[in-house]
Design a protein around this motif. Structure first.
Motif, PDB file in Angstrom:
ATOM      1  N   SER A 169     -11.500 -45.034  62.539  1.00  0.00           N
ATOM      2  CA  SER A 169     -11.443 -44.301  63.802  1.00  0.00           C
ATOM      3  C   SER A 169     -12.478 -43.189  63.855  1.00  0.00           C
ATOM      4  O   SER A 169     -13.110 -42.951  64.893  1.00  0.00           O
ATOM      5  CB  SER A 169     -10.041 -43.710  64.015  1.00  0.00           C
ATOM      6  N   TYR A 170     -12.680 -42.480  62.736  1.00  0.00           N
ATOM      7  CA  TYR A 170     -13.627 -41.376  62.722  1.00  0.00           C
ATOM      8  C   TYR A 170     -15.071 -41.871  62.765  1.00  0.00           C
ATOM      9  O   TYR A 170     -15.933 -41.241  63.390  1.00  0.00           O
ATOM     10  CB  TYR A 170     -13.402 -40.496  61.486  1.00  0.00           C
ATOM     11  N   ARG A 171     -15.321 -43.011  62.124  1.00  0.00           N
ATOM     12  CA  ARG A 171     -16.678 -43.571  62.178  1.00  0.00           C
ATOM     13  C   ARG A 171     -17.056 -43.982  63.594  1.00  0.00           C
ATOM     14  O   ARG A 171     -18.236 -43.943  63.966  1.00  0.00           O
ATOM     15  CB  ARG A 171     -16.798 -44.754  61.216  1.00  0.00           C
TER      16      ARG A 171
ATOM     17  N   ILE B 221     -20.979 -32.800  66.062  1.00  0.00           N
ATOM     18  CA  ILE B 221     -20.959 -34.251  66.197  1.00  0.00           C
ATOM     19  C   ILE B 221     -19.879 -34.700  67.167  1.00  0.00           C
ATOM     20  O   ILE B 221     -20.086 -35.611  67.978  1.00  0.00           O
ATOM     21  CB  ILE B 221     -20.719 -34.915  64.822  1.00  0.00           C
ATOM     22  N   VAL B 222     -18.728 -34.058  67.097  1.00  0.00           N
ATOM     23  CA  VAL B 222     -17.571 -34.489  67.885  1.00  0.00           C
ATOM     24  C   VAL B 222     -16.723 -33.267  68.223  1.00  0.00           C
ATOM     25  O   VAL B 222     -16.670 -32.300  67.453  1.00  0.00           O
ATOM     26  CB  VAL B 222     -16.753 -35.536  67.087  1.00  0.00           C
TER      27      VAL B 222
ATOM     28  N   ILE C 178     -18.669 -39.823  62.641  1.00  0.00           N
ATOM     29  CA  ILE C 178     -18.387 -39.072  61.416  1.00  0.00           C
ATOM     30  C   ILE C 178     -18.286 -40.063  60.259  1.00  0.00           C
ATOM     31  O   ILE C 178     -17.432 -40.954  60.271  1.00  0.00           O
ATOM     32  CB  ILE C 178     -17.091 -38.260  61.546  1.00  0.00           C
ATOM     33  N   THR C 179     -19.145 -39.891  59.274  1.00  0.00           N
ATOM     34  CA  THR C 179     -19.194 -40.830  58.152  1.00  0.00           C
ATOM     35  C   THR C 179     -18.877 -40.188  56.813  1.00  0.00           C
ATOM     36  O   THR C 179     -18.581 -40.893  55.852  1.00  0.00           O
ATOM     37  CB  THR C 179     -20.596 -41.469  58.066  1.00  0.00           C
ATOM     38  N   ASP C 180     -18.924 -38.866  56.715  1.00  0.00           N
ATOM     39  CA  ASP C 180     -18.642 -38.160  55.471  1.00  0.00           C
ATOM     40  C   ASP C 180     -17.132 -38.054  55.270  1.00  0.00           C
ATOM     41  O   ASP C 180     -16.424 -37.493  56.123  1.00  0.00           O
ATOM     42  CB  ASP C 180     -19.262 -36.763  55.527  1.00  0.00           C
TER      43      ASP C 180
END
Length: 300
Positions: free
Chosen positions: A34-36, A85-86, A40-42
């Motif tokens: 969901s975050y990707r 980013i978000v 957001i990848t970290d």
């Protein structure tokens, strides 16, 4: 509805019985998915941003203060960069999507069963009483201001989230009154034997040198004995006070449902929690075993 007394022990058992239902959000593969979707990848950013999103676009210092036992450098590496980013609102919605997908996977056709509905109603009554006393509990208060979901399975998850953060903020206050900093709190926790030092150190991003320095400080103050991570008689007594007082400070919400309601909630939650633990949602084996040990206890 009149309130009825609840023992600290009952409050402790009820919290523990439901904790797998909340705790899966930190392990489920649906979270990172969901975050990707938001860019957001970290993994560290996923954790710190999703849990602190309830505050809005806060500084790293707010997250450091309220999360308490993480290495501040790990927080500063991703907060407030995440908000570039978000938005917090977007990541909160992503978190709830991950919860929805995870519980659908675990509970399948029983997602709206009478048992889920009743458990959600009982847990919500307790959580709503907690909302009457937010003072001194910043992380809880931030989550208490979030809107309630409509679906029973999400209500149950959100209610346990509130009860968890309510309890956690009280626990942090007690750690502070004992003069423990974040890493010292982790070391004394690991010294109880409940969880390995390596897991706590790595998951909170502390170095081996940080850990060694924390152990040295605790030995100097009489909390540890010997060369390993072992509580002294004094340290064991103080840690026992922290845990018992944490249970006492967590009683307030459960008075809304009383001892009978707590017993019923544990009975309803046990099979649901087991299905979450066994639902291929990413729980580490050691944590699954700890959760099963609690959930399998008699409910009364």
């Amino acid at each position: 509805m009149p309130l009825t007394p609840v023992s600290p022990h009952s409050a402790h058992l009820t919290f523990r019985a439901l904790e797998p239902i909340h705790g899966m959000i930190y392990f489920t593969p649906h979270g990172p998915d969901s975050y990707r979707e938001l860019g957001i990848t970290d993994p560290r950013m996923m954790y710190f941003a999703s849990r602190s999103a309830a505050f809005g676009p806060v500084t790293a210092e707010v997250t450091i203060a309220t999360f308490f036992n993480f290495n501040p450098a790990a927080v500063r590496a991703v907060i407030p960069a995440a908000w570039e980013i978000v938005s917090p609102a977007e990541i909160f919605r992503a978190r709830m999507r991950a919860v929805d997908r995870s519980l659908r996977q675990a509970w399948g056709d029983d997602l709206t069963s009478p048992e889920v509905r009743e458990a959600a109603e009982l847990a919500r009554r307790a959580a709503e009483r907690a909302c009457e006393r937010p003072q001194g509990r910043a992380l809880f208060a931030a989550h208490a201001a979030l809107p309630w979901p409509d679906e029973p399975h999400l209500v149950l998850w959100h209610a346990q989230t509130l009860l968890r953060e309510f309890r956690g903020d009280g626990h942090v206050a007690l750690l502070l009154t004992e003069g423990l900093d974040g890493i010292e709190a982790l070391i004394t926790h690991s010294a109880t034997g409940e969880i390995s030092p390596e897991v706590l150190r790595a998951s909170r991003s502390w170095s081996e040198q940080d850990w060694a320095d924390g152990m040295r400080r605790l030995r100097e103050r009489g909390w540890l004995s010997g060369d390993g991570v072992a509580l002294s008689e004094y340290g064991s007594q103080r840690r026992g006070v922290i845990e018992s007082r944490t249970d006492e400070l967590s009683v307030y919400p459960y008075e809304a449902i009383g001892e009978a309601g707590c017993t019923r909630l544990r009975a309803l939650a046990a099979p649901l929690a087991i299905r979450v633990i066994e639902g291929d949602l990413g729980f580490p084996p050691t944590l699954s075993a700890r959760y099963r040990q609690v959930v399998d206890r008699p409910v009364s």
